[in-house]
Design an enzyme around this catalytic site. Structure first.
Site, PDB file in Angstrom:
ATOM      1  CE  LYS A  87      24.499 -17.638  -2.257  1.00 20.00           C
ATOM      2  NZ  LYS A  87      25.274 -18.865  -2.530  1.00 20.00           N
TER       3      LYS A  87
ATOM      4  NE  ARG B 184      30.143 -24.238  -4.194  1.00 21.10           N
ATOM      5  CZ  ARG B 184      29.551 -23.044  -4.028  1.00 21.10           C
ATOM      6  NH1 ARG B 184      28.266 -22.985  -3.708  1.00 21.10           N
ATOM      7  NH2 ARG B 184      30.232 -21.935  -4.167  1.00 21.10           N
TER       8      ARG B 184
ATOM      9  N   PRO C 184      27.290 -15.635  -7.433  1.00 25.72           N
ATOM     10  CG  PRO C 184      26.480 -13.978  -8.844  1.00 25.72           C
ATOM     11  CD  PRO C 184      26.557 -15.465  -8.695  1.00 25.72           C
ATOM     12  CD  GLU C 185      29.855 -15.697  -1.066  1.00 23.23           C
ATOM     13  OE1 GLU C 185      29.496 -15.436   0.087  1.00 23.23           O
ATOM     14  OE2 GLU C 185      30.877 -16.359  -1.330  1.00 23.23           O
TER      15      GLU C 185
END
Length: 266
Positions: free
Chosen positions: A50, A255, A2-3
């Site tokens: 986060k 990523r 989640p951002e």
């Protein structure tokens, strides 16, 4: 993972439902010692990047980092028996919340929270954020701006989606070194992140496409895989919505990075 907008949205929800009330806190899974906060008044819920904090006082703050698999599930009364591996359960006057699979769930004191937050960069969604502090780190670095935007010690809360999209929106080559990003451009990137992430808190999903580029305006089909529209994120090989060039992908610091080689030329 989640951002930042997701954690701020959760903080807002938990603050509305539990702050100012005595809450029952337990760990049905048995992997979290809830005794320090069970039966106490939750003072507030807040987020930084986060990270989510349930504050019960200076001596007890529950710190949660969801990681890749963590999820909160929200319910209204009546409370039912736990299902699955519930790390933490919070029960208030009208609602209850279960947390499963987080990377971290722990009780810290205020000093430990301050140390944790001291390792994080400014969060575009916090009123106390200082964009200049982030720029000082960016402007002294030879790392790519794409990598710096994902470094939580530089900027807290930005993840892969916002990273790819804000770089596209400013026609910025993701491999541009940080020390080649001038202060004016950084100001534009920061302001855009504040706006986009604030929209994410309000809406509950990420949508980064400008009004003039909406599917209904440009005569293209809407994105079938997302609630919101995006320019390049997870659109590998698909035509750029503005120029038609296939969207490129590369691995960067473990990523996937997405960009348009034409719209984001070096």
């Amino acid at each position: 993972m989640p951002e930042g907008h997701t954690l701020h949205r959760l903080a807002r929800l938990h603050h509305e439902r539990y702050a100012g009330h005595v809450v029952e806190v337990s760990s049905p899974q048995g992997r979290f010692d809830a005794s320090a906060v069970d039966g106490r008044v939750m003072v507030e819920a807040e987020a930084h990047g986060k990270h989510l904090f349930h504050v019960y006082g200076p001596d007890a703050v529950v710190h949660v980092h969801l990681g890749l698999y963590g999820v909160f599930t929200e319910f209204t009364h009546p409370v039912v028996d736990p299902v699955g591996q519930v790390r933490m359960r919070v029960v208030g006057p009208t609602h209850w919340t279960d947390l499963r699979g987080p990377n971290r769930c722990e009780v810290l004191d205020e000093a430990a929270v301050d140390r944790l937050r001291g390792r994080l960069g400014p969060d575009p969604l916090r009123a106390d954020a200082d964009p200049e502090a982030a720029y000082q780190r960016v402007s002294r670095s030879k790392q790519s701006i794409a990598q710096l935007l994902m470094d939580q010690g530089v900027l807290a809360g930005v993840g892969n989606v916002y990273r790819a999209e804000v770089l596209f929106r400013h026609n910025l080559d993701p491999f541009t070194p940080g020390d080649r990003v001038d202060r004016a451009l950084w100001g534009e990137l920061w302001a855009d992140l504040v706006a986009l992430m604030s929209d994410g808190v309000r809406d509950g999903y990420i949508d980064t496409v400008r009004p003039e580029h909406r599917p209904e305006v440009m005569g293209r089909p809407p994105n079938p895989n997302r609630r919101g529209e995006v320019y390049v994120y997870r659109r590998t090989g698909e035509p750029c919505v503005l120029c038609g060039t296939p969207v490129a992908t590369a691995k960067l610091a473990g990523r996937n990075l997405y960009w348009c080689p034409n719209c984001q030329k070096p």
